[in-house]
Motif scaffolding. Structure first.
Motif, PDB file in Angstrom:
ATOM      1  N   PRO A 243       0.840  -1.199   0.000  1.00  0.00           N
ATOM      2  CA  PRO A 243       0.000   0.000   0.000  1.00  0.00           C
ATOM      3  C   PRO A 243       0.875   1.249   0.000  1.00  0.00           C
ATOM      4  N   VAL A 244       0.332   2.336  -0.537  1.00  0.00           N
ATOM      5  CA  VAL A 244       1.094   3.588  -0.661  1.00  0.00           C
ATOM      6  C   VAL A 244       0.202   4.760  -0.270  1.00  0.00           C
ATOM      7  N   ILE A 245       0.784   5.696   0.469  1.00  0.00           N
ATOM      8  CA  ILE A 245       0.108   6.971   0.757  1.00  0.00           C
ATOM      9  C   ILE A 245       0.827   8.076  -0.005  1.00  0.00           C
ATOM     10  N   PHE A 246       0.076   8.844  -0.771  1.00  0.00           N
ATOM     11  CA  PHE A 246       0.587  10.074  -1.352  1.00  0.00           C
ATOM     12  C   PHE A 246       0.259  11.197  -0.368  1.00  0.00           C
ATOM     13  N   ARG A 247       1.287  11.801   0.227  1.00  0.00           N
ATOM     14  CA  ARG A 247       1.029  12.871   1.190  1.00  0.00           C
ATOM     15  C   ARG A 247       0.276  14.025   0.521  1.00  0.00           C
ATOM     16  N   ALA A 248      -0.455  14.792   1.286  1.00  0.00           N
ATOM     17  CA  ALA A 248      -1.370  15.791   0.731  1.00  0.00           C
ATOM     18  C   ALA A 248      -0.702  16.751  -0.240  1.00  0.00           C
ATOM     19  N   ASP A 249       0.550  17.148   0.034  1.00  0.00           N
ATOM     20  CA  ASP A 249       1.196  18.163  -0.804  1.00  0.00           C
ATOM     21  C   ASP A 249       1.560  17.651  -2.186  1.00  0.00           C
ATOM     22  N   ILE A 250       1.561  16.322  -2.390  1.00  0.00           N
ATOM     23  CA  ILE A 250       1.795  15.801  -3.740  1.00  0.00           C
ATOM     24  C   ILE A 250       0.600  15.015  -4.272  1.00  0.00           C
ATOM     25  N   ALA A 251      -0.406  14.786  -3.421  1.00  0.00           N
ATOM     26  CA  ALA A 251      -1.567  14.005  -3.840  1.00  0.00           C
ATOM     27  C   ALA A 251      -2.325  14.676  -4.978  1.00  0.00           C
ATOM     28  N   SER A 252      -2.241  16.009  -5.041  1.00  0.00           N
ATOM     29  CA  SER A 252      -2.950  16.715  -6.121  1.00  0.00           C
ATOM     30  C   SER A 252      -2.435  16.294  -7.497  1.00  0.00           C
ATOM     31  N   SER A 253      -1.192  15.780  -7.572  1.00  0.00           N
ATOM     32  CA  SER A 253      -0.660  15.349  -8.863  1.00  0.00           C
ATOM     33  C   SER A 253      -1.452  14.165  -9.420  1.00  0.00           C
ATOM     34  N   LEU A 254      -1.972  13.308  -8.538  1.00  0.00           N
ATOM     35  CA  LEU A 254      -2.800  12.191  -8.997  1.00  0.00           C
ATOM     36  C   LEU A 254      -4.028  12.704  -9.736  1.00  0.00           C
ATOM     37  N   PHE A 255      -4.679  13.703  -9.132  1.00  0.00           N
ATOM     38  CA  PHE A 255      -5.885  14.246  -9.743  1.00  0.00           C
ATOM     39  C   PHE A 255      -5.550  15.151 -10.922  1.00  0.00           C
ATOM     40  N   GLY A 256      -4.308  15.624 -10.966  1.00  0.00           N
ATOM     41  CA  GLY A 256      -3.861  16.362 -12.149  1.00  0.00           C
ATOM     42  C   GLY A 256      -3.901  15.482 -13.388  1.00  0.00           C
ATOM     43  N   HIS A 257      -3.580  14.191 -13.227  1.00  0.00           N
ATOM     44  CA  HIS A 257      -3.670  13.261 -14.353  1.00  0.00           C
ATOM     45  C   HIS A 257      -5.130  13.018 -14.746  1.00  0.00           C
ATOM     46  N   LEU A 258      -6.016  13.013 -13.766  1.00  0.00           N
ATOM     47  CA  LEU A 258      -7.450  12.915 -14.069  1.00  0.00           C
ATOM     48  C   LEU A 258      -7.897  14.123 -14.885  1.00  0.00           C
ATOM     49  N   ILE A 259      -7.461  15.319 -14.486  1.00  0.00           N
ATOM     50  CA  ILE A 259      -7.809  16.542 -15.208  1.00  0.00           C
ATOM     51  C   ILE A 259      -7.357  16.448 -16.662  1.00  0.00           C
ATOM     52  N   SER A 260      -6.116  16.021 -16.866  1.00  0.00           N
ATOM     53  CA  SER A 260      -5.606  15.881 -18.235  1.00  0.00           C
ATOM     54  C   SER A 260      -6.429  14.872 -19.029  1.00  0.00           C
ATOM     55  N   ALA A 261      -6.805  13.781 -18.387  1.00  0.00           N
ATOM     56  CA  ALA A 261      -7.498  12.699 -19.092  1.00  0.00           C
ATOM     57  C   ALA A 261      -8.912  13.074 -19.513  1.00  0.00           C
ATOM     58  N   ILE A 262      -9.544  14.039 -18.812  1.00  0.00           N
ATOM     59  CA  ILE A 262     -10.911  14.423 -19.177  1.00  0.00           C
ATOM     60  C   ILE A 262     -10.954  15.794 -19.838  1.00  0.00           C
ATOM     61  N   SER A 263      -9.787  16.326 -20.228  1.00  0.00           N
ATOM     62  CA  SER A 263      -9.721  17.604 -20.927  1.00  0.00           C
ATOM     63  C   SER A 263      -9.913  17.396 -22.426  1.00  0.00           C
ATOM     64  N   GLY A 264     -10.611  18.344 -23.052  1.00  0.00           N
ATOM     65  CA  GLY A 264     -11.036  18.202 -24.434  1.00  0.00           C
ATOM     66  C   GLY A 264      -9.935  17.898 -25.420  1.00  0.00           C
ATOM     67  N   GLY A 265      -8.790  18.563 -25.295  1.00  0.00           N
ATOM     68  CA  GLY A 265      -7.711  18.363 -26.253  1.00  0.00           C
ATOM     69  C   GLY A 265      -7.239  16.929 -26.314  1.00  0.00           C
ATOM     70  N   ASN A 266      -7.107  16.300 -25.168  1.00  0.00           N
ATOM     71  CA  ASN A 266      -6.689  14.897 -25.156  1.00  0.00           C
ATOM     72  C   ASN A 266      -7.801  13.964 -25.607  1.00  0.00           C
ATOM     73  N   LEU A 267      -9.033  14.360 -25.365  1.00  0.00           N
ATOM     74  CA  LEU A 267     -10.158  13.506 -25.767  1.00  0.00           C
ATOM     75  C   LEU A 267     -10.340  13.493 -27.274  1.00  0.00           C
ATOM     76  N   TYR A 268     -10.353  14.690 -27.909  1.00  0.00           N
ATOM     77  CA  TYR A 268     -10.583  14.653 -29.358  1.00  0.00           C
ATOM     78  C   TYR A 268      -9.367  14.132 -30.121  1.00  0.00           C
ATOM     79  N   ARG A 269      -8.201  14.151 -29.491  1.00  0.00           N
ATOM     80  CA  ARG A 269      -7.022  13.523 -30.116  1.00  0.00           C
ATOM     81  C   ARG A 269      -6.952  12.027 -29.806  1.00  0.00           C
ATOM     82  N   LYS A 270      -7.886  11.565 -28.992  1.00  0.00           N
ATOM     83  CA  LYS A 270      -7.926  10.151 -28.571  1.00  0.00           C
ATOM     84  C   LYS A 270      -6.636   9.730 -27.874  1.00  0.00           C
ATOM     85  N   SER A 271      -6.132  10.626 -27.039  1.00  0.00           N
ATOM     86  CA  SER A 271      -4.896  10.347 -26.297  1.00  0.00           C
ATOM     87  C   SER A 271      -5.157  10.368 -24.798  1.00  0.00           C
ATOM     88  N   SER A 272      -6.245   9.732 -24.387  1.00  0.00           N
ATOM     89  CA  SER A 272      -6.619   9.703 -22.975  1.00  0.00           C
ATOM     90  C   SER A 272      -7.037   8.303 -22.569  1.00  0.00           C
TER      91      SER A 272
END
Length: 448
Positions: A243-272
């Motif tokens: 098991p792994v804990i991402f401490r709060a100050d870097i945990a936002s990076s996990l959700f940063g990848h979620l943001i990229s994956a649901i952003s329009g540019g990556n979706l219409y390029r089919k790179s998500s």
């Protein structure tokens, strides 16, 4: 030296006139549509190192950008000179460029009915003292306090203090013309400690709209010292799945990848890795993400986006189910959907979380890895494969045992996001996305 809000408001109104002038000229030049924006910032940045002033920079940044459309052809130009002659020249150049670009049927302004109207004052501007004396005092106070805290702190990468104010203005040929004032202040400190001939480096920082909301120079120094000293004696660990804990100050990076994956540019390029995920479960059922663009004084608050679209409170994820993509007007046309007001980024994401402290999350984890630093960019957004260098602390029986370094953590983002076990109450509020520490059920750890 402290610029007043009244002075900033006067500057904003002058820039609004320049934007209106540019749009008028574009119409006279025969453009079928046009949009114009400027984001201006001025202030001071000071850097110190080893108790001495290293840099003092006053800056004023901001250029007026104009985009014109001739049906579906687009041309853009910019100018830092806001005289009538310079604006006219920039518009003329943008029109010339448009004549030579290939038509793109998805080009154009966002729909008129989506423009922001009667948008709120979000209290985003709180000017601070921008004198060199004050800035130098804050940086020196922070670094000098840090350097005398422990004899093992032998060097410094310096302290930085910054105070900036400015505004954003956007207008287009739909008749929309809006702007708002903003400010941002920051203080940080980076330290180097040595023990048994080995060195470690770490830092602390604070950022706020109001100077009085910054952490004190002493508090930042002490946290930077604690972080740096805690890394001394770091070891390597064996390869394992834990098991792994991402401490709060870097945990936002996990959700940063979620943001990229649901952003329009990556979706219409089919790179998500989240193609066609709308309405699907992408996070645990206990997790909801709400966007709140109109929080008074919020670090990522905005009454409208970079296309003039009104921003709205909305659930991004409800009980683990993805509710929306993040779409500009261009991406929305490509995907045959409505734009969502995210040109320029997200606005104050708030995550549901439990009431556990970081110590309690460690006890819940039992034995595993607490990650406090990530390195490298080993993320494949197309398939979600995740592999990054890391450092942190080894935890056994719910207690931190010793610092670790030179390891790699690996998994797949789809699984990592779906299989979060808990989010702690230790929320880091220095980002557009507020999250506590995140406990994941299992990742591969490559050590010795």
């Amino acid at each position: 030296m402290k610029v007043t809000k009244a002075e900033l408001q006067q500057q904003l109104e002058e820039v609004e006139q320049a934007v209106a002038e540019a749009l008028s000229i574009a119409e006279q030049q025969g453009a079928s549509a046009a949009e114009c924006s400027i984001s201006q910032s001025s202030g001071i940045s000071v850097g110190t190192r080893m108790g001495e002033v290293e840099t003092v920079e006053f800056n004023q940044d901001g250029a007026l950008g104009i985009s014109v459309y001739r049906d579906h052809q687009k041309g853009s130009a910019s100018t830092t000179d806001l005289s009538s002659q310079a604006i006219a020249a920039a518009v003329k150049k943008a029109c010339e460029i448009a004549r030579h670009t290939s038509p793109d049927p998805y080009n154009g302004l966002a729909d008129k009915e989506l423009m922001a109207e009667d948008y709120p004052d979000l209290d985003l501007c709180h000017p601070g003292d921008q004198s060199a004396d004050h800035a130098i005092e804050q940086a020196l106070k922070c670094e000098r306090h840090a350097l005398q805290l422990d004899s093992r702190i032998v060097n410094s990468d310096g302290a930085q203090y910054g105070s900036h104010t400015g505004f954003k203005v956007y207008g287009n040929s739909h008749g929309f013309l809006g702007g708002y004032l903003q400010s941002r202040h920051n203080l940080s400190c980076v330290l180097i400690a040595e023990q048994d001939g080995k060195m470690q480096r770490d830092m602390s920082y604070s950022v706020a709209r109001k100077t009085q909301d910054l952490a004190s120079a002493e508090a930042i120094a002490e946290q930077a010292a604690d972080e740096t000293l805690s890394r001394l004696g770091a070891r390597k660990i064996d390869t394992a799945k834990v098991p792994v804990i991402f401490r709060a100050d870097i945990a936002s990076s996990l959700f940063g990848h979620l943001i990229s994956a649901i952003s329009g540019g990556n979706l219409y390029r089919k790179s998500s890795f989240l193609l066609n995920a709308l309405g699907e479960t992408v996070l645990p059922e206990w997790l909801t993400i709400t966007e709140k663009p109109h929080i008074k004084g919020g670090l990522a608050s905005s009454p409208f986006d970079n296309e003039g679209l009104a921003t709205h409170q909305r659930d991004i994820v409800t009980n683990g189910v993805l509710q929306t993509y993040l779409l500009t007007s261009y991406a929305a046309r490509k995907l045959n959907r409505q734009p969502t007001g995210h040109a320029g980024g997200i606005h104050n994401w708030r995550l549901s979380h439990g009431d556990q402290s970081l110590a309690q999350l460690c006890r819940q984890m039992g034995t595993g890895l607490l990650v406090t630093e990530l390195m490298g960019q080993g993320v494949n957004l197309v398939n979600g494969d995740y592999s990054r260098g890391a450092a942190g602390f080894w935890v056994e029986n719910g207690e931190i045992q010793y610092p670790v370094e030179e390891i790699t953590i690996a998994g797949n983002l789809k699984d990592m996001l779906r299989n979060m076990v808990a989010i702690g109450a230790d929320v880091d509020k220095r980002h557009a996305l507020h999250t506590g520490s995140v406990l994941l059920d299992e990742l591969r750890i490559a050590g010795v």
